[in-house]
Write a protein that holds these residues in place. Structure first.
Motif, PDB file in Angstrom:
ATOM      1  N   GLU A 472       0.863  -1.175   0.000  1.00 43.28           N
ATOM      2  CA  GLU A 472       0.000   0.000   0.000  1.00 43.28           C
ATOM      3  C   GLU A 472       0.904   1.230   0.000  1.00 43.28           C
ATOM      4  OE1 GLU A 472      -3.756   0.092   2.187  1.00 43.28           O
ATOM      5  OE2 GLU A 472      -2.943   1.824   3.291  1.00 43.28           O
ATOM      6  N   VAL A 473       0.671   2.127  -0.958  1.00 40.07           N
ATOM      7  CA  VAL A 473       1.569   3.275  -1.174  1.00 40.07           C
ATOM      8  C   VAL A 473       0.805   4.559  -0.892  1.00 40.07           C
ATOM      9  CG1 VAL A 473       3.034   4.494  -2.812  1.00 40.07           C
ATOM     10  CG2 VAL A 473       2.883   1.989  -2.887  1.00 40.07           C
ATOM     11  N   ARG A 474       1.466   5.443  -0.148  1.00 35.19           N
ATOM     12  CA  ARG A 474       0.916   6.765   0.119  1.00 35.19           C
ATOM     13  C   ARG A 474       1.885   7.823  -0.403  1.00 35.19           C
ATOM     14  NH1 ARG A 474      -0.392   4.607   5.229  1.00 35.19           N
ATOM     15  NH2 ARG A 474       1.415   5.660   6.147  1.00 35.19           N
ATOM     16  N   TRP A 475       1.346   8.859  -1.034  1.00 30.12           N
ATOM     17  CA  TRP A 475       2.143   9.989  -1.515  1.00 30.12           C
ATOM     18  C   TRP A 475       1.870  11.188  -0.611  1.00 30.12           C
ATOM     19  CZ3 TRP A 475       5.749   9.632  -5.277  1.00 30.12           C
ATOM     20  CH2 TRP A 475       5.698   8.519  -6.119  1.00 30.12           C
ATOM     21  N   THR A 502      -4.190   1.564  -2.407  1.00 33.97           N
ATOM     22  CA  THR A 502      -4.286   0.520  -1.392  1.00 33.97           C
ATOM     23  C   THR A 502      -3.712  -0.790  -1.911  1.00 33.97           C
ATOM     24  OG1 THR A 502      -6.506  -0.127  -2.094  1.00 33.97           O
ATOM     25  CG2 THR A 502      -6.342   1.630  -0.448  1.00 33.97           C
ATOM     26  N   TYR A 503      -3.552  -1.732  -0.963  1.00 36.20           N
ATOM     27  CA  TYR A 503      -2.959  -3.025  -1.326  1.00 36.20           C
ATOM     28  C   TYR A 503      -3.819  -3.777  -2.333  1.00 36.20           C
ATOM     29  CZ  TYR A 503      -6.409  -5.320   1.647  1.00 36.20           C
ATOM     30  OH  TYR A 503      -7.568  -5.768   2.190  1.00 36.20           O
ATOM     31  N   ASP A 504      -5.131  -3.490  -2.364  1.00 36.60           N
ATOM     32  CA  ASP A 504      -6.014  -4.197  -3.288  1.00 36.60           C
ATOM     33  C   ASP A 504      -6.303  -3.382  -4.546  1.00 36.60           C
ATOM     34  OD1 ASP A 504      -7.423  -2.268  -1.985  1.00 36.60           O
ATOM     35  OD2 ASP A 504      -9.103  -3.534  -1.382  1.00 36.60           O
ATOM     36  N   GLY A 505      -5.483  -2.330  -4.814  1.00 35.63           N
ATOM     37  CA  GLY A 505      -5.570  -1.593  -6.066  1.00 35.63           C
ATOM     38  C   GLY A 505      -6.544  -0.435  -6.072  1.00 35.63           C
ATOM     39  N   MET A 506      -7.127  -0.077  -4.967  1.00 41.18           N
ATOM     40  CA  MET A 506      -8.060   1.041  -4.904  1.00 41.18           C
ATOM     41  C   MET A 506      -7.283   2.341  -4.700  1.00 41.18           C
ATOM     42  SD  MET A 506     -11.074  -0.261  -5.290  1.00 41.18           S
ATOM     43  CE  MET A 506     -12.099   1.073  -4.724  1.00 41.18           C
ATOM     44  N   SER A 507      -7.606   3.364  -5.520  1.00 36.41           N
ATOM     45  CA  SER A 507      -6.930   4.659  -5.386  1.00 36.41           C
ATOM     46  C   SER A 507      -7.822   5.616  -4.614  1.00 36.41           C
ATOM     47  CB  SER A 507      -6.597   5.226  -6.763  1.00 36.41           C
ATOM     48  OG  SER A 507      -7.781   5.418  -7.512  1.00 36.41           O
ATOM     49  N   ARG A 508      -7.188   6.384  -3.728  1.00 33.66           N
ATOM     50  CA  ARG A 508      -7.892   7.386  -2.936  1.00 33.66           C
ATOM     51  C   ARG A 508      -7.128   8.700  -3.086  1.00 33.66           C
ATOM     52  NH1 ARG A 508      -8.286   3.577   2.440  1.00 33.66           N
ATOM     53  NH2 ARG A 508      -9.745   2.019   1.582  1.00 33.66           N
ATOM     54  N   LEU A 509      -7.815   9.714  -3.588  1.00 28.78           N
ATOM     55  CA  LEU A 509      -7.199  11.003  -3.858  1.00 28.78           C
ATOM     56  C   LEU A 509      -7.682  12.028  -2.845  1.00 28.78           C
ATOM     57  CD1 LEU A 509      -7.621  11.056  -7.757  1.00 28.78           C
ATOM     58  CD2 LEU A 509      -5.713  10.154  -6.403  1.00 28.78           C
ATOM     59  N   TYR A 510      -6.739  12.786  -2.280  1.00 26.52           N
ATOM     60  CA  TYR A 510      -7.060  13.814  -1.296  1.00 26.52           C
ATOM     61  C   TYR A 510      -6.573  15.170  -1.800  1.00 26.52           C
ATOM     62  CZ  TYR A 510      -7.101   9.448   1.325  1.00 26.52           C
ATOM     63  OH  TYR A 510      -7.329   8.154   1.727  1.00 26.52           O
ATOM     64  N   SER A 511      -6.680  15.418  -3.116  1.00 23.84           N
ATOM     65  CA  SER A 511      -6.130  16.619  -3.723  1.00 23.84           C
ATOM     66  C   SER A 511      -6.903  17.853  -3.270  1.00 23.84           C
ATOM     67  CB  SER A 511      -6.193  16.500  -5.240  1.00 23.84           C
ATOM     68  OG  SER A 511      -5.886  17.736  -5.838  1.00 23.84           O
ATOM     69  N   ASN A 512      -6.189  18.987  -3.229  1.00 22.82           N
ATOM     70  CA  ASN A 512      -6.817  20.255  -2.875  1.00 22.82           C
ATOM     71  C   ASN A 512      -7.167  21.050  -4.134  1.00 22.82           C
ATOM     72  OD1 ASN A 512      -4.259  20.746  -3.693  1.00 22.82           O
ATOM     73  ND2 ASN A 512      -3.717  22.153  -2.037  1.00 22.82           N
ATOM     74  N   GLY A 513      -7.542  20.370  -5.186  1.00 17.49           N
ATOM     75  CA  GLY A 513      -7.908  21.039  -6.429  1.00 17.49           C
ATOM     76  C   GLY A 513      -7.070  20.610  -7.611  1.00 17.49           C
ATOM     77  N   GLU A 536       0.913  25.984  -7.029  1.00 17.39           N
ATOM     78  CA  GLU A 536       0.630  25.408  -5.716  1.00 17.39           C
ATOM     79  C   GLU A 536       1.137  23.977  -5.581  1.00 17.39           C
ATOM     80  OE1 GLU A 536      -1.448  26.868  -7.633  1.00 17.39           O
ATOM     81  OE2 GLU A 536      -2.305  28.606  -6.594  1.00 17.39           O
ATOM     82  N   ASP A 537       1.430  23.307  -6.721  1.00 17.63           N
ATOM     83  CA  ASP A 537       1.898  21.926  -6.678  1.00 17.63           C
ATOM     84  C   ASP A 537       3.395  21.830  -6.446  1.00 17.63           C
ATOM     85  OD1 ASP A 537      -0.679  20.900  -7.165  1.00 17.63           O
ATOM     86  OD2 ASP A 537      -0.443  21.268  -9.322  1.00 17.63           O
ATOM     87  N   GLN A 538       4.101  22.968  -6.430  1.00 16.20           N
ATOM     88  CA  GLN A 538       5.526  22.931  -6.129  1.00 16.20           C
ATOM     89  C   GLN A 538       5.746  22.508  -4.686  1.00 16.20           C
ATOM     90  OE1 GLN A 538       7.496  26.319  -8.958  1.00 16.20           O
ATOM     91  NE2 GLN A 538       6.653  27.010  -7.025  1.00 16.20           N
ATOM     92  N   GLY A 539       6.919  21.979  -4.382  1.00  6.04           N
ATOM     93  CA  GLY A 539       7.235  21.603  -3.015  1.00  6.04           C
ATOM     94  C   GLY A 539       7.975  20.292  -2.945  1.00  6.04           C
ATOM     95  N   TYR A 540       7.846  19.625  -1.789  1.00  8.19           N
ATOM     96  CA  TYR A 540       8.606  18.408  -1.508  1.00  8.19           C
ATOM     97  C   TYR A 540       7.660  17.213  -1.479  1.00  8.19           C
ATOM     98  CZ  TYR A 540      12.103  21.821  -0.218  1.00  8.19           C
ATOM     99  OH  TYR A 540      12.985  22.877  -0.247  1.00  8.19           O
ATOM    100  N   TYR A 541       8.075  16.146  -2.129  1.00  9.55           N
ATOM    101  CA  TYR A 541       7.252  14.945  -2.259  1.00  9.55           C
ATOM    102  C   TYR A 541       7.986  13.749  -1.655  1.00  9.55           C
ATOM    103  CZ  TYR A 541       3.949  17.388  -5.277  1.00  9.55           C
ATOM    104  OH  TYR A 541       3.011  18.252  -5.764  1.00  9.55           O
ATOM    105  N   GLN A 542       7.184  12.806  -1.140  1.00  8.78           N
ATOM    106  CA  GLN A 542       7.729  11.603  -0.531  1.00  8.78           C
ATOM    107  C   GLN A 542       6.710  10.486  -0.702  1.00  8.78           C
ATOM    108  OE1 GLN A 542       7.798  11.486   3.788  1.00  8.78           O
ATOM    109  NE2 GLN A 542       9.764  10.428   3.806  1.00  8.78           N
ATOM    110  N   CYS A 543       7.209   9.258  -0.843  1.00 10.04           N
ATOM    111  CA  CYS A 543       6.299   8.108  -0.882  1.00 10.04           C
ATOM    112  C   CYS A 543       6.572   7.200   0.306  1.00 10.04           C
ATOM    113  CB  CYS A 543       6.426   7.334  -2.198  1.00 10.04           C
ATOM    114  SG  CYS A 543       7.951   6.373  -2.370  1.00 10.04           S
ATOM    115  N   GLN A 544       5.502   6.590   0.816  1.00  8.68           N
ATOM    116  CA  GLN A 544       5.581   5.652   1.937  1.00  8.68           C
ATOM    117  C   GLN A 544       4.945   4.344   1.520  1.00  8.68           C
ATOM    118  OE1 GLN A 544       3.596   7.565   5.195  1.00  8.68           O
ATOM    119  NE2 GLN A 544       5.329   8.881   5.696  1.00  8.68           N
ATOM    120  N   ALA A 545       5.555   3.258   1.953  1.00  9.29           N
ATOM    121  CA  ALA A 545       5.068   1.921   1.589  1.00  9.29           C
ATOM    122  C   ALA A 545       4.766   1.117   2.848  1.00  9.29           C
ATOM    123  CB  ALA A 545       6.099   1.193   0.733  1.00  9.29           C
TER     124      ALA A 545
END
Length: 619
Positions: A472-475, A502-513, A536-545
């Motif tokens: 399961e991957v989170r951005w 998610t681990y079962d392939g479901m995507s969940r988006l929490y975008s602010n626009g 507004e999309d500039q900045g620092y990105y990280q992924c968690q598994a």
């Protein structure tokens, strides 16, 4: 001339007569006849007033029996110890018959135990201390002695065996009286408390009573008035067999301070001719001793199995909470909670499940991720917790917390618990497979990443384990501070979750626009795309598994193994069209400015020439 003298003489005689009447001696006794009961006390107060001489007056009592006619029998005297006649000499010497002074001119005859032969007319005589004999020196009252018919019995005697706090107590007394006169009956239940040494002391407390006018009156000592208003204490009169009335005391919730020796007291009352109620008979029945044990001394909460429970992932988990010493199960409500802390007993304790006093089961937030389970009442004092498929997240130290509402089968939502007790901990561990994971995020190299284009980030995840596994991957995204110009990540790299796959392939988006998408493009590569990227999309990105594994039943569970990538910075450059627009705008603005200046100059010159021509024509 004689008439005024006679009138004066009559006035003087009348004044003297009134004065003599004002200082006449008067002896008073209660109005009779007085009806009293054999075997119980008689008290006759005698008061003398209007006397001369010392404040302390003497009193002598005589009895005129009905059968003896006018024969006078000396009873007792305050000035002569040899005054009593033979029938009263022994009783006076023993103190059964005596005179008690209330003051110098008030005394009462007391007969501790009336006998049938004490019936008759009693005379109170006060020897004279006046200068002249005037007024009355005695008074008398008739006393009727009735047979004692007051009966009191009980239905059961307390055994003296300890009972638990919150238990219900019910005691019954039967009382009756058969009297030739109209009398009333009152019944009182009371208790003599135990002293610190354990022996019964003189701390007598009335619990509740039905008085002579059939009013229910709670005792004034302790908390009886409040408990009566709350409905915890009641006294009811019922019709019984043989003309006897039953009086039923009920204490619905026993407290430790209710310990002691219980008794029931019945009293017979009569209304004297003076309109005063007088208690003429009384009888007490002992009901035995009661010992109420505090709930804290009897309540026991334990968990089974004891010690450590070791399971394989996917195996069922079963725990049992055993409650004892809470009293009668149909008399006390229980709130049972299953609590869990981290595997080492550290961290925040969370509620796994609870069963309220109404039997409704609710689950804590930590059980929402699958595994399934149940919480049930297996019997009196036995509450089970089951997980059909235990996962590593279920590992920890489990405790059972029990809140007892003693004597309240249906407590209100705001009712406080009498006592809350927790069990010892039972440690649950799961032998999970060895799992390791790593995550690397990268930003594919392109000539320039411009505003309005699609920004793509890749997260490469490596998992080492045995058996099936999913990730399961989170951005996460943290905006760049406006004043930050350096290409270094901030100290606080924790951002907000932007999207999850998610681990079962479901995507969940929490975008602010922003227009986003997340997907998996290969076995270990996960992609985040930001379409029409904005400033507004500039900045620092990280992924968690987070690695998920499959149990023997086919269910998926989190292994607890997590990995985080390093931080990458996304910077958006301006587009070429935006850069060309700047000189175009500047050039057009400059040309417009020059044109306006030229037109203004030409117009000004033309207007001046026109003005000169008009002036010449006028001349």
């Amino acid at each position: 001339m004689m008439a005024p003298s006679r009138l004066t003489l009559l006035l003087i005689i009348g004044f003297v007569w009134d004065f003599q009447l004002a200082v006449c001696r008067e002896v008073t006794l209660p109005t009779g006849p007085l009806y009293r009961v054999a075997g119980f006390p008689l008290s006759l107060p005698c008061i003398v007033s209007g006397y001369e001489g010392p404040r302390t007056q003497d009193f002598e009592w005589f009895l005129y029996r009905e059968a003896a006619g006018a024969m006078q029998i000396g009873v007792v005297s305050t000035r002569d110890q040899g005054f009593p006649y033979a029938p009263f000499q022994g009783r006076v010497r023993s103190g059964e018959v005596r005179v008690e002074r209330d003051s110098g001119d008030q005394a009462r005859l007391v007969i501790q135990r009336l006998r049938p032969e004490d019936q008759g007319r009693y005379e109170c005589y006060t020897p004279s201390t006046d200068l002249r004999y005037q007024g009355n020196y005695s008074a008398s009252v008739v006393v009727k002695v009735m047979q004692d018919t007051l009966l009191i019995t009980h239905s059961r005697i307390l055994s003296g065996q300890p009972v638990t706090e919150g238990t219900e107590l019910q005691l019954t007394c039967a009382a009756s009286v058969q009297s030739p006169q109209h009398t009333h009956l009152s019944v009182t239940f009371g208790v003599r408390s135990s002293t610190d040494s354990g022996s019964l002391g003189h701390n007598l407390r009335e619990i509740i009573s039905i008085d002579r006018e059939l009013r229910v009156i709670p005792g004034r000592g302790g908390s009886y008035e409040k408990r009566y208003k709350d409905g915890e204490i009641s006294l009811e009169k019922r019709s019984g067999d043989g003309g006897r009335d039953l009086y039923v005391l009920k204490i619905s919730v026993l407290a430790p301070e209710d310990s002691g020796a219980y008794f029931c007291e019945a009293a017979q009352w009569i209304l004297d001719p003076s309109d005063q109620w007088e208690r003429i008979a009384q009888r007490t029945m002992e009901l035995g001793n009661l010992s109420v044990q505090p709930l804290a001394d009897t309540l026991s909460v334990s968990v089974a199995p004891v010690g450590e429970v070791s399971l394989q992932p996917g195996s069922p988990l079963s725990l049992m909470c055993q409650v004892s010493g809470a009293g009668w199960w149909n008399r006390s409500a229980l709130l049972v909670q299953w609590m869990r802390r981290g595997p080492s007993g550290s961290g925040v304790e969370v509620e796994v499940a609870r069963m309220g006093p109404d039997g409704v089961v609710s689950w804590g937030d930590d059980t929402s991720r699958g595994g399934g389970g149940s919480m049930e009442k297996e019997g009196d004092g036995r509450f089970s917790l089951r997980r059909f498929s235990a996962h590593p997240a279920d590992a920890g130290v489990y405790r059972c917390a029990v809140s007892v509402y003693a004597g309240r089968p249906s407590p209100g939502p705001s009712s406080p618990a009498t006592l809350t007790q927790r069990s010892e901990g039972a440690t649950v561990s799961l032998r999970s497979k060895e799992v390791s994971a790593s995550a690397v995020v990268e930003l594919p190299r392109r000539p320039l990443l411009k505003r309005g284009s699609t920004a793509t980030l890749l997260c490469n995840i490596s998992v080492v384990t045995t058996g099936p596994a999913q990730v399961e991957v989170r951005w996460l995204h943290k905006k760049e501070e406006p004043e930050s110009k350096e290409d270094t990540p901030p100290v606080d790299t924790k951002g907000t979750v932007l999207a999850t796959l998610t681990y079962d392939g479901m995507s969940r988006l929490y975008s602010n626009g922003s227009d986003l998408s997340v997907d998996r493009i290969s076995a270990g590569t996960y992609r985040l795309r930001i379409f029409s990227a904005r400033e507004e999309d500039q900045g620092y990105y990280q992924c968690q598994a987070e690695v998920w594994a499959q149990d023997p039943h086919g269910g998926w569970y989190s292994t607890g193994t997590k990995a985080e990538s390093a931080i990458v910075r996304v910077y958006l450059y301006a587009r070429v069209a935006d850069l060309l627009l700047i000189p175009l705008v500047v050039g057009v603005s400059s040309a417009l400015f020059v044109g306006v200046v030229i037109i203004a100059t030409v117009t000004c010159c033309f207007m001046k020439r026109l003005a000169r021509q008009r002036s010449q024509i006028r001349k």
